[in-house]
Design a protein around this motif. Structure first.
Motif, PDB file in Angstrom:
ATOM      1  N   ASN A 214      -3.226 -11.440   7.654  1.00 44.47           N
ATOM      2  CA  ASN A 214      -4.389 -12.252   7.319  1.00 44.47           C
ATOM      3  C   ASN A 214      -4.539 -12.294   5.804  1.00 44.47           C
ATOM      4  N   PRO A 215      -4.409 -13.462   5.175  1.00 43.75           N
ATOM      5  CA  PRO A 215      -4.458 -13.513   3.705  1.00 43.75           C
ATOM      6  C   PRO A 215      -5.815 -13.126   3.131  1.00 43.75           C
ATOM      7  N   LEU A 216      -6.886 -13.189   3.947  1.00 45.58           N
ATOM      8  CA  LEU A 216      -8.200 -12.767   3.444  1.00 45.58           C
ATOM      9  C   LEU A 216      -8.259 -11.256   3.260  1.00 45.58           C
ATOM     10  N   ARG A 217      -7.509 -10.507   4.091  1.00 45.96           N
ATOM     11  CA  ARG A 217      -7.412  -9.060   3.878  1.00 45.96           C
ATOM     12  C   ARG A 217      -6.857  -8.764   2.488  1.00 45.96           C
ATOM     13  N   ILE A 218      -5.827  -9.507   2.125  1.00 46.33           N
ATOM     14  CA  ILE A 218      -5.191  -9.303   0.818  1.00 46.33           C
ATOM     15  C   ILE A 218      -6.170  -9.641  -0.301  1.00 46.33           C
ATOM     16  N   GLU A 219      -6.936 -10.719  -0.121  1.00 49.84           N
ATOM     17  CA  GLU A 219      -7.909 -11.110  -1.147  1.00 49.84           C
ATOM     18  C   GLU A 219      -8.930 -10.000  -1.385  1.00 49.84           C
ATOM     19  N   GLY A 220      -9.419  -9.416  -0.301  1.00 47.01           N
ATOM     20  CA  GLY A 220     -10.383  -8.337  -0.469  1.00 47.01           C
ATOM     21  C   GLY A 220      -9.798  -7.137  -1.174  1.00 47.01           C
ATOM     22  N   GLN A 221      -8.558  -6.811  -0.851  1.00 47.80           N
ATOM     23  CA  GLN A 221      -7.924  -5.643  -1.460  1.00 47.80           C
ATOM     24  C   GLN A 221      -7.588  -5.857  -2.934  1.00 47.80           C
ATOM     25  N   LYS A 222      -7.592  -7.116  -3.397  1.00 51.26           N
ATOM     26  CA  LYS A 222      -7.439  -7.355  -4.831  1.00 51.26           C
ATOM     27  C   LYS A 222      -8.501  -6.631  -5.633  1.00 51.26           C
ATOM     28  N   SER A 223      -9.666  -6.437  -5.016  1.00 47.79           N
ATOM     29  CA  SER A 223     -10.778  -5.832  -5.742  1.00 47.79           C
ATOM     30  C   SER A 223     -10.453  -4.424  -6.220  1.00 47.79           C
ATOM     31  N   ILE A 224      -9.460  -3.776  -5.608  1.00 52.47           N
ATOM     32  CA  ILE A 224      -9.079  -2.428  -6.059  1.00 52.47           C
ATOM     33  C   ILE A 224      -8.576  -2.483  -7.499  1.00 52.47           C
ATOM     34  N   ILE A 225      -7.714  -3.458  -7.772  1.00 48.52           N
ATOM     35  CA  ILE A 225      -7.186  -3.559  -9.135  1.00 48.52           C
ATOM     36  C   ILE A 225      -8.244  -4.128 -10.074  1.00 48.52           C
ATOM     37  N   PHE A 226      -9.128  -4.993  -9.563  1.00 50.13           N
ATOM     38  CA  PHE A 226     -10.225  -5.488 -10.400  1.00 50.13           C
ATOM     39  C   PHE A 226     -11.102  -4.314 -10.847  1.00 50.13           C
ATOM     40  N   GLU A 227     -11.457  -3.453  -9.896  1.00 46.82           N
ATOM     41  CA  GLU A 227     -12.338  -2.331 -10.218  1.00 46.82           C
ATOM     42  C   GLU A 227     -11.651  -1.323 -11.131  1.00 46.82           C
ATOM     43  N   LEU A 228     -10.361  -1.076 -10.893  1.00 44.81           N
ATOM     44  CA  LEU A 228      -9.621  -0.162 -11.767  1.00 44.81           C
ATOM     45  C   LEU A 228      -9.605  -0.689 -13.193  1.00 44.81           C
ATOM     46  N   ALA A 229      -9.310  -1.976 -13.351  1.00 42.99           N
ATOM     47  CA  ALA A 229      -9.294  -2.573 -14.692  1.00 42.99           C
ATOM     48  C   ALA A 229     -10.692  -2.525 -15.323  1.00 42.99           C
ATOM     49  N   HIS A 230     -11.701  -2.794 -14.518  1.00 44.43           N
ATOM     50  CA  HIS A 230     -13.086  -2.745 -15.009  1.00 44.43           C
ATOM     51  C   HIS A 230     -13.444  -1.322 -15.447  1.00 44.43           C
ATOM     52  N   ASP A 231     -13.055  -0.330 -14.645  1.00 43.50           N
ATOM     53  CA  ASP A 231     -13.301   1.071 -14.990  1.00 43.50           C
ATOM     54  C   ASP A 231     -12.722   1.417 -16.358  1.00 43.50           C
TER      55      ASP A 231
END
Length: 425
Positions: A214-231
């Motif tokens: 499901n490509p939406l699963r992948i979209e949600g998991q992108k947030s891991i790298i977004f949050e890491l970069a934000h951190d």
């Protein structure tokens, strides 16, 4: 909401039933396509900073905080959330010394509400399925996906049906799935058999599939790298190291890095290392042999149950990610995984065996001269140590031969005396 085939580029709409997971022309896997032409990265950075202080809206989620880059089409009233994300970033000196790099971050996705990184993607997949009007959500799982789906289904008041292999699965994860109220079906086969069954039967049975196909699963998991970069104030380390089972996290990492770099949130791409267990390493074997097609492992076997996948659905996305980041792969033994797990546990953070594969792989890559000691790295810890308590018992109490004596801990039998204190027998 649009998706495109990874193979032939065919565009697919995802705004109505039935949900489509593969290209109708060539059968290739899909990825979400966004129109970011109007995105102002500088403005969004300020918005993301402001949302970090919010507590009474969907922006309190470490996923939905970045909604404009993940699923801007979804209305807030269909969003399902339990404040997922917001996970800790740690720099434990013992683990850094164990791995052998100058600086090491551990991103503890194990702190998600269901105890694994799957919550980042599941929040978006379930929200999308709810938007489409589905009432039954399904997955096949070695444990983390099923427990995450079961939790979000309970929050949303919908039905979850999961398929779980009858062997080489942590009972903790199955019990968690049961406790959340999902219908659990065990079967005599592998994760890959369950994926095949869903691909054939889900549409007929009106199920919305929440696996990484499901490509939406992948979209949600992108947030891991977004949050890491934000951190890290949008300055990523030299390397990001993560375990690879179904490879959904590797696929999501690649898409997230592509988005951040293209939009100007980050000014360089880190290299990525995907670590598999030796007994379930079809992706590593493919990359090591410079092949372009994955040969499944028919009988995968590893103590790190979350990595026990012989035919990872997201291998092509993961391969594209490695090519984009000039990344590498490695395979580590179960003994190396358990030693790394003991080190992470003793640092006060803890993780399940699959998570520890990232730390074991980083150590191996440093020792093999692929990652330099003066470089920096971040390891993604994908699951909580309480996901697999049998692994803890085996290592510390059952006398696993490979357990290093300095890291092994045991329960002592004592006699309590009001006069003599504690006397060890």
């Amino acid at each position: 909401m649009q998706a495109a085939c990874m193979e032939c580029g065919t565009q697919v709409g995802l705004e109505r039933k039935p949900m489509q997971y593969h290209c109708g022309i060539c059968g290739g896997i899909l990825r979400i396509v966004h129109d970011f032409s109007q995105v102002d990265a500088a403005r969004l950075k300020r918005v993301f900073d402001e949302r970090r202080g919010m507590r009474n809206s969907i922006a309190a989620s470490g996923v939905w905080r970045y909604k404009e880059l993940i699923a801007p089409e979804l209305q807030d009233d269909v969003v399902v959330t339990r404040n997922e994300g917001n996970t800790g970033l740690y720099e434990p000196a013992p683990v850094k010394d164990f791995a052998g790099v100058r600086r090491l971050y551990l991103k503890a996705q194990s702190e998600n509400p269901s105890g694994s990184f799957k919550d980042n993607g599941m929040a978006v997949a379930v929200s999308h399925g709810k938007w489409l009007g589905y009432s039954t959500f399904a997955c096949t799982s070695t444990g983390n996906t099923s427990s995450s789906l079961a939790m979000y289904a309970a929050i949303a008041g919908i039905q979850a049906t999961v398929l779980v292999p009858s062997s080489e699965v942590s009972p903790n994860k199955v019990l968690q799935t049961l406790a959340y109220g999902a219908t659990v079906n065990t079967f005599g086969g592998t994760y890959d058999d369950g994926i095949r069954w869903l691909s054939i039967n889900a549409e007929q049975q009106g199920m919305y599939v929440c696996n990484s196909v499901n490509p939406l699963r992948i979209e949600g998991q992108k947030s891991i790298i977004f949050e890491l970069a934000h951190d890290l104030e949008w300055q990523l380390p030299d390397w990001i190291v993560l375990p690879g089972g179904a490879l959904s996290n590797a696929a999501a990492l690649g898409q997230g890095l592509h988005d951040l770099y293209t939009l100007g949130f980050i000014n360089r791409l880190p290299k990525v290392a995907v670590i598999q267990a030796e007994g379930a390493s079809p992706f590593h074997r493919m990359v090591a042999a410079s092949h372009r097609t994955l040969t499944p492992e028919p009988k995968p076997s590893t103590r790190a149950s979350a990595l026990n996948i012989g035919n990872p659905p997201s291998w092509l996305k993961a391969l594209r990610m490695l090519e984009m980041t000039e990344g590498v792969t490695a395979a580590v033994s179960d003994a190396e995984i358990m030693e790394a797990k003991a080190c992470v546990d003793r640092s006060g953070i803890g993780c399940e065996p699959a998570s520890a594969a990232a730390v074991a792989g980083l150590r191996k890559l440093v020792r093999n001269g692929i990652i330099a000691p003066e470089e920096t790295a971040a390891c993604i810890l994908t699951g909580s140590m309480l996901k697999d308590t049998d692994a803890i018992r085996e290592f510390h109490m059952d006398g696993v031969p490979s357990a290093p004596p300095l890291l092994r801990n045991t329960i002592r039998s004592v006699t309590l005396s009001s006069c003599d204190g504690i006397m060890v027998k």
